[in-house]
Design a protein around this motif. Structure first.
Motif, PDB file in Angstrom:
ATOM      1  N   TRP A 158      -1.483  40.370  51.454  1.00  0.00           N
ATOM      2  CA  TRP A 158      -2.649  40.393  52.345  1.00  0.00           C
ATOM      3  C   TRP A 158      -2.764  39.067  53.089  1.00  0.00           C
ATOM      4  N   PHE A 162      -7.909  36.860  56.712  1.00  0.00           N
ATOM      5  CA  PHE A 162      -8.801  38.021  56.705  1.00  0.00           C
ATOM      6  C   PHE A 162      -9.637  38.076  55.428  1.00  0.00           C
ATOM      7  N   CYS A 163      -8.998  37.751  54.309  1.00  0.00           N
ATOM      8  CA  CYS A 163      -9.716  37.745  53.029  1.00  0.00           C
ATOM      9  C   CYS A 163     -10.835  36.714  53.029  1.00  0.00           C
ATOM     10  N   GLY A 166     -13.709  37.726  55.458  1.00  0.00           N
ATOM     11  CA  GLY A 166     -14.518  38.771  54.849  1.00  0.00           C
ATOM     12  C   GLY A 166     -15.426  38.230  53.762  1.00  0.00           C
ATOM     13  N   GLY A 167     -14.913  37.299  52.975  1.00  0.00           N
ATOM     14  CA  GLY A 167     -15.727  36.703  51.921  1.00  0.00           C
ATOM     15  C   GLY A 167     -16.907  35.932  52.464  1.00  0.00           C
ATOM     16  N   VAL A 169     -18.399  36.444  55.300  1.00  0.00           N
ATOM     17  CA  VAL A 169     -19.387  37.396  55.828  1.00  0.00           C
ATOM     18  C   VAL A 169     -20.329  37.826  54.710  1.00  0.00           C
ATOM     19  N   VAL A 170     -19.773  38.105  53.540  1.00  0.00           N
ATOM     20  CA  VAL A 170     -20.601  38.452  52.377  1.00  0.00           C
ATOM     21  C   VAL A 170     -21.530  37.301  52.010  1.00  0.00           C
TER      22      VAL A 170
END
Length: 245
Positions: A158, A162-163, A166-167, A169-170
């Motif tokens: 991956w 991107f990981c 995304g984290g 954003v959380v």
């Protein structure tokens, strides 16, 4: 003989080089801005020497012990081919190294004291110990989970950016709903987890694993575990605050 002496002194010289900028900054502001003598000069010099020797020994210890150990264990687990043992090792490595982090122990203890002083928890030693231990275990579990996610990223290929995006954003979304009292602690917890014990072993795990898997580049895939270990604790601690406060 001279070469042996130079090689033996190299860690001290490198440590002195690394410490020189901060020493110059302190001397500049103490002498030219504050215009005050350095208090307890003799003790400060002794402390500086101890820091110099300790830093040199610590870095040398990482080179000859911690990094090779982490890399060899990662390669052994990769050759074994059992993903469940690998993920179990990754979780326990993250959990164990984080529980032992001196910085985390200090920060959770200070947070418990401030929480008691502000009336968030009872001003008893038992309540403060419970609050500090809860934070400490939450962060340790989160780092173990982060290392598992990082190992899965290496195995699956991956993209790390991107990981991480995304984290975060959380994290931003949770920040809007988490209790205000826990947000600062949550953000700081991500920093104190990546310290003297966790970083060498986790980095060695990622590099050793990426080296052992065909098609993985140690430079591109081996690094990034520390980013997970800094991100996931923020999420877990805010969730912990939302649950207990």
């Amino acid at each position: 003989m001279l070469k042996v002496l130079v090689d033996a002194m190299r860690p001290l010289l490198e440590a002195a080089r690394d410490l020189t900028p901060i020493v110059l900054v302190i001397l500049f502001f103490q002498g030219l801005v504050l215009r005050q003598p350095i208090p307890n000069m003799e003790e400060m010099l002794v402390g500086l020497v101890l820091v110099l020797v300790g830093l040199a020994l610590f870095v040398r210890g990482l080179d000859i012990g911690m990094f090779p150990l982490g890399e060899s264990m990662a390669r052994a687990f990769a050759k074994k081919g059992n993903i469940y043992w690998l993920l179990s090792f990754a979780f326990l490595l993250g959990f164990g190294t984080t529980v032992a982090e001196p910085a985390l122990i200090a920060v959770t203890g200070k947070a418990a004291r401030i929480a008691a002083d502000s009336g968030m928890i009872a001003s008893t030693q038992a309540a403060m110990d419970s609050y500090a231990n809860g934070l400490r275990l939450t962060v340790a579990i989160s780092v173990g989970t982060a290392i598992v996610l990082g190992v899965l990223r290496i195995l699956s290929g991956w993209p790390v950016h991107f990981c991480i995006m995304g984290g975060y954003v959380v994290v931003v979304v949770m920040t809007m709903f988490a209790p205000k009292e826990i947000i600062g602690i949550a953000y700081d917890s991500g920093g104190v987890t990546t310290s003297t014990i966790t970083v060498p072993l986790v980095t060695a795990l990622g590099i050793g694993l990426a080296t052992s898997i065909r098609g993985r580049n140690p430079l591109l895939d081996g690094f990034g575990l520390i980013a997970f270990a800094s991100l996931v604790p923020i999420i877990f601690v805010m969730a912990y605050g939302m649950f207990i406060l």
